[in-house]
Design an enzyme around this catalytic site. Structure first.
Site, mmCIF file in Angstrom:
data_model
loop_
_atom_site.group_PDB
_atom_site.id
_atom_site.type_symbol
_atom_site.label_atom_id
_atom_site.label_comp_id
_atom_site.label_asym_id
_atom_site.label_seq_id
_atom_site.Cartn_x
_atom_site.Cartn_y
_atom_site.Cartn_z
ATOM 1 N N ASP A 33 -18.929 -14.694 -15.841
ATOM 2 C CA ASP A 33 -18.114 -14.133 -16.912
ATOM 3 C C ASP A 33 -17.438 -15.211 -17.731
ATOM 4 O O ASP A 33 -17.230 -16.319 -17.261
ATOM 5 C CB ASP A 33 -16.988 -13.261 -16.328
ATOM 6 C CG ASP A 33 -17.479 -11.868 -16.014
ATOM 7 O OD1 ASP A 33 -18.492 -11.470 -16.588
ATOM 8 O OD2 ASP A 33 -16.826 -11.200 -15.196
ATOM 9 N N GLU B 23 13.456 0.643 -24.081
ATOM 10 C CA GLU B 23 13.668 -0.697 -24.649
ATOM 11 C C GLU B 23 13.595 -1.791 -23.590
ATOM 12 O O GLU B 23 13.533 -2.967 -23.915
ATOM 13 C CB GLU B 23 15.016 -0.762 -25.366
ATOM 14 C CG GLU B 23 15.103 0.164 -26.571
ATOM 15 C CD GLU B 23 13.936 -0.014 -27.526
ATOM 16 O OE1 GLU B 23 13.782 -1.120 -28.076
ATOM 17 O OE2 GLU B 23 13.170 0.953 -27.716
ATOM 18 N N ARG C 64 -11.285 -7.019 -9.235
ATOM 19 C CA ARG C 64 -12.692 -7.405 -9.340
ATOM 20 C C ARG C 64 -12.964 -8.769 -8.731
ATOM 21 O O ARG C 64 -14.123 -9.122 -8.494
ATOM 22 C CB ARG C 64 -13.179 -7.333 -10.781
ATOM 23 C CG ARG C 64 -12.422 -8.204 -11.739
ATOM 24 C CD ARG C 64 -12.737 -7.828 -13.169
ATOM 25 N NE ARG C 64 -14.153 -7.974 -13.469
ATOM 26 C CZ ARG C 64 -14.773 -9.149 -13.574
ATOM 27 N NH1 ARG C 64 -14.100 -10.276 -13.419
ATOM 28 N NH2 ARG C 64 -16.052 -9.215 -13.832
ATOM 29 N N PRO D 42 6.355 -7.806 -22.798
ATOM 30 C CA PRO D 42 5.896 -8.736 -23.836
ATOM 31 C C PRO D 42 6.709 -10.035 -23.865
ATOM 32 O O PRO D 42 6.282 -11.013 -24.477
ATOM 33 C CB PRO D 42 6.050 -7.944 -25.144
ATOM 34 C CG PRO D 42 6.810 -6.720 -24.811
ATOM 35 C CD PRO D 42 6.763 -6.515 -23.337
HETATM 36 CL CL1 6GU Z 1 3.194 -6.496 -20.173
HETATM 37 N N1 6GU Z 1 4.311 -4.708 -21.760
HETATM 38 C C1 6GU Z 1 4.518 -4.143 -22.955
HETATM 39 N N2 6GU Z 1 5.338 -3.092 -23.056
HETATM 40 N N3 6GU Z 1 3.943 -4.572 -24.066
HETATM 41 C C2 6GU Z 1 3.118 -5.618 -23.938
HETATM 42 C C3 6GU Z 1 2.856 -6.246 -22.729
HETATM 43 C C4 6GU Z 1 3.478 -5.758 -21.636
HETATM 44 N N4 6GU Z 1 2.006 -7.259 -22.933
HETATM 45 C C5 6GU Z 1 1.747 -7.249 -24.224
HETATM 46 N N5 6GU Z 1 2.428 -6.277 -24.849
#
Ligand code: 6GU
Length: 255
Positions: free
Chosen positions: A169, A116, A154, A89
């Site tokens: 799309d 973590e 895809r 994230p």
């Molecule tokens: Cl790539 N990993 C994790 N653990 N949570 C996320 C993410 C990735 N992308 C959005 N939330």
């Protein structure tokens, strides 16, 4: 294309890529997918892959050494150079533009973290790019890796049965607009009628209606995309008419 995935749950990756377009692409030999478990490269009877964070706090951090040994093996399996992408994230949000670029590469290595996170020194030395799939938190990178694998697969030549479906799309049109609504049988149903124009056989009128719906939906749902879109004069007219009709119906923006 070849994709190697480093994950504590390689079976998850393998199974999630077993259906639909991605599963078929693997059968057709368009995608070679291989999972690698850092636990197989961990030392000691316990095969430990994580430890407590320096400085304290909750959760566990993935160790450098099992990941390094695992990645060494991944590299030796194929000499083709490949960027190492860490799904987190903290990464840069994935876009269709980046998906297109990654899909053109012969090989990717994806790293999925758990707990973590991963020791920052491993990231600094071995990871080329960090990618997030959105502003929410998943328990690990596996689902995000499955998303990336689907999006790039895809786009491989021969992955889709109707080559048109990719080009039409949302985001794939040259202007980056949302897709128009779609209807199938029956034409008449208790929940409504299929728009007359789609049954008219007038292909120019149908194309115009679809373009207008794409523009209108993007305006309603994702005005941020509209700011980026390169709209022609004809597009602006279509959108103007959509807005006028929308206002006449007394529906405010966002409806
Ligand atoms: Cl790539 N990993 C994790 N653990 N949570 C996320 C993410 C990735 N992308 C959005 N939330």
């Amino acid at each position: 294309m070849r994709i190697d995935v480093v994950s504590l749950f390689p079976e998850f990756i393998d199974q999630s890529a077993g259906y639909g377009v991605v599963g078929r692409a693997r059968e057709r030999g368009l995608l070679a997918l291989q999972g690698w478990n850092p636990r197989d490269y961990a030392a000691g009877n316990y095969r430990r892959v994580d430890d407590r964070p320096f400085g304290g706090g909750p959760g566990m951090v993935m160790l450098i050494e099992p990941l390094r040994a695992c990645l060494d093996e991944v590299r030796q399996a194929d000499p083709a150079p490949a960027p190492v992408i860490y799904l987190t994230p903290q990464g840069r949000p994935l876009t269709q533009a980046r998906v297109r670029e990654l899909a053109a590469l012969p090989r990717l290595v994806l790293l999925c973290g758990r707990y973590e996170g991963v020791d920052e020194r491993f990231l600094a030395h071995e990871v080329d790019e960090e990618i997030s799939i959105g502003d929410y938190v998943l328990s690990g990178g596996e689902l995000a890796a499955a998303v990336l694998i689907d999006a790039v697969t895809r786009l491989q030549d021969g992955a889709l049965n109707d080559a048109e479906s990719a080009a039409q799309d949302s985001f794939e049109g040259e202007a980056g607009l949302l897709d128009c609504p779609h209807y199938t049988h029956p034409a008449s149903h208790a929940w409504g009628e299929v728009p007359e124009v789609l049954r008219s056989g007038n292909h120019a009128a149908i194309a115009r209606w679809r373009r207008q719906q794409s523009l209108g939906r993007t305006w309603l749902r994702r005005p941020d995309l509209l700011d980026e879109a390169a709209l022609s004069k004809a597009d602006r007219k279509l959108l103007e008419a959509f807005r006028a009709e929308h206002a006449a119906k007394g529906e405010g923006q966002g409806g």
